[in-house]
Design a protein around this motif. Structure first.
Motif, short mmCIF file in Angstrom:
data_model
loop_
_atom_site.label_atom_id
_atom_site.label_comp_id
_atom_site.label_asym_id
_atom_site.label_seq_id
_atom_site.Cartn_x
_atom_site.Cartn_y
_atom_site.Cartn_z
N GLU A 143 65.74 28.30 33.92
CA GLU A 143 65.20 29.24 32.94
C GLU A 143 65.71 28.94 31.53
O GLU A 143 64.97 29.05 30.55
N GLY A 161 58.69 31.63 37.18
CA GLY A 161 58.11 30.73 36.21
C GLY A 161 58.35 29.27 36.48
O GLY A 161 58.46 28.48 35.54
N PHE A 163 57.40 25.52 38.58
CA PHE A 163 56.40 24.71 39.25
C PHE A 163 57.09 23.89 40.33
O PHE A 163 58.26 23.52 40.18
N TRP A 279 60.56 22.43 38.41
CA TRP A 279 60.84 22.52 36.98
C TRP A 279 60.32 23.84 36.45
O TRP A 279 59.44 24.47 37.04
N HIS A 280 60.85 24.27 35.33
CA HIS A 280 60.43 25.53 34.72
C HIS A 280 59.22 25.30 33.83
O HIS A 280 59.02 24.21 33.29
N ARG A 281 58.43 26.35 33.66
CA ARG A 281 57.20 26.24 32.86
C ARG A 281 57.48 25.88 31.41
O ARG A 281 56.61 25.36 30.71
N ARG A 282 58.71 26.13 30.94
CA ARG A 282 59.06 25.80 29.56
C ARG A 282 58.95 24.30 29.30
O ARG A 282 58.77 23.87 28.17
N HIS A 284 56.76 22.31 31.11
CA HIS A 284 55.58 21.81 31.81
C HIS A 284 54.73 20.87 30.95
O HIS A 284 54.19 19.88 31.45
N GLN A 285 54.60 21.16 29.66
CA GLN A 285 53.74 20.35 28.78
C GLN A 285 54.52 19.33 27.95
O GLN A 285 53.91 18.58 27.19
N ARG A 290 57.13 15.33 31.46
CA ARG A 290 56.04 14.90 32.34
C ARG A 290 56.24 13.45 32.77
O ARG A 290 55.98 13.09 33.92
#
Length: 304
Positions: A143, A161, A163, A279-282, A284-285, A290
């Protein structure tokens, strides 16, 4: 005007109104409904303590106050778009980023060498750091961003939150023993397995739960005389104590050929463990993150 997240969002509405001079056209540009635009304009007027835009004939004309702040707002938004919201190209040749990966000693023995070599080929300046998987700290770490990725068996991390991506299913478990009689036979039945003196491994990971639940379902018990927190400690303990232990099949190569240690199949069907990455959504992009996730997936799946 008192700055807040809501007020900062109003700057984009202000910009659209200055450009279009129309509430409906500004709403279309920002993909906001008419009520949402009206609400934003009302908040803007309250925040600036000024009407900001007034209707003159068929257009919304800016007030003197709006004209005064128009250029500073334009500059602020331009700086934000250039330096905060613009996408930075990922250059693996020059990146010096440090990634923190959570994994057990099994992961460090079986997976980490492969990942280090793969990273060095693609991004020689990138560094990897591993931490132990204490569940409570792992949740906080994901987090907060202190942990980039968790690789292993983590049945407790299912929300908050995150993935998840399945990487592989390991080959199950086997026994290693320092018992000369069992070693000479090269096999054991249920009776000899239960009669043997065992050393159990209770790691900060959870993979041992899988084999323990399987044994409990079959009514198989172990005579555990000692417990340790790490598998690799067995390298010195087993030869000196003649005890028996259960280890993941992935670790077999680390014990193979070691004096005083013999690998023996379990006397019952071995369950397997699903290895995942979390991994956390923070992150993700994030392009670098990635890239790391893709590298981990491809490297470990090629291992199968």
């Amino acid at each position: 005007m008192t700055p807040s997240q809501e007020d900062l969002n109003l700057l984009i509405v202000f910009e659209a109104l200055m450009e279009t001079r129309s509430v409906s056209k500004a709403g279309e540009q920002l993909h906001l409904s008419q009520p949402s635009m009206s609400h934003a304009l009302s908040k803007m007027r309250k925040a600036f303590d000024d009407p900001m835009f007034v209707r003159v004939k068929n257009e919304m004309q800016p007030t003197l106050r709006a004209q005064e702040v128009a250029e500073p707002i334009r500059q602020a938004l331009e700086l934000a778009r250039q330096h905060i919201f613009s996408k930075v190209a990922l250059d693996l040749r020059t990146s010096s980023r440090i990634f923190t990966i959570c994994m057990t000693d099994v992961g460090e023995t079986c997976y980490l060498p492969l990942l280090i070599n793969a990273v060095r080929k693609q991004a020689p300046g990138v560094r990897l750091r591993t931490v132990s998987p204490i569940v409570e700290k792992l949740k906080v770490g994901l987090e907060s961003g202190g942990v980039d990725l968790a690789v292993g068996y983590f049945p407790d991390i299912t929300s908050g939150g995150v993935f998840q991506q399945r990487l592989l299913r390991n080959s199950g478990f086997l026994c290693i023993t320092g018992d000369r009689e069992l070693a000479a036979r090269g096999e054991m039945d249920i009776a000899s397995f239960q009669a043997a003196e065992h050393i159990a491994v209770r790691t900060e990971g959870r993979s041992q739960e899988v084999i323990e639940k399987a044994m409990a379902a079959m009514g198989v018990q172990r005579n555990v005389v000692a417990t340790v927190p790490h598998y690799l400690g067995l390298l010195t303990i087993i030869p000196q104590t003649e005890l028996t232990a259960i280890i993941p099949m992935d670790l077999a190569s680390a014990f193979d050929g070691k004096e005083g240690i013999t690998a023996i199949p379990l006397p019952f069907a071995s369950p397997s463990v699903e290895i995942i990455q979390i991994w956390h959504r923070r992150h993700h992009q994030d392009p670098a993150h990635r890239w790391l996730r893709t590298l981990v997936r491809d490297t470990l799946q090629r291992r199968c």
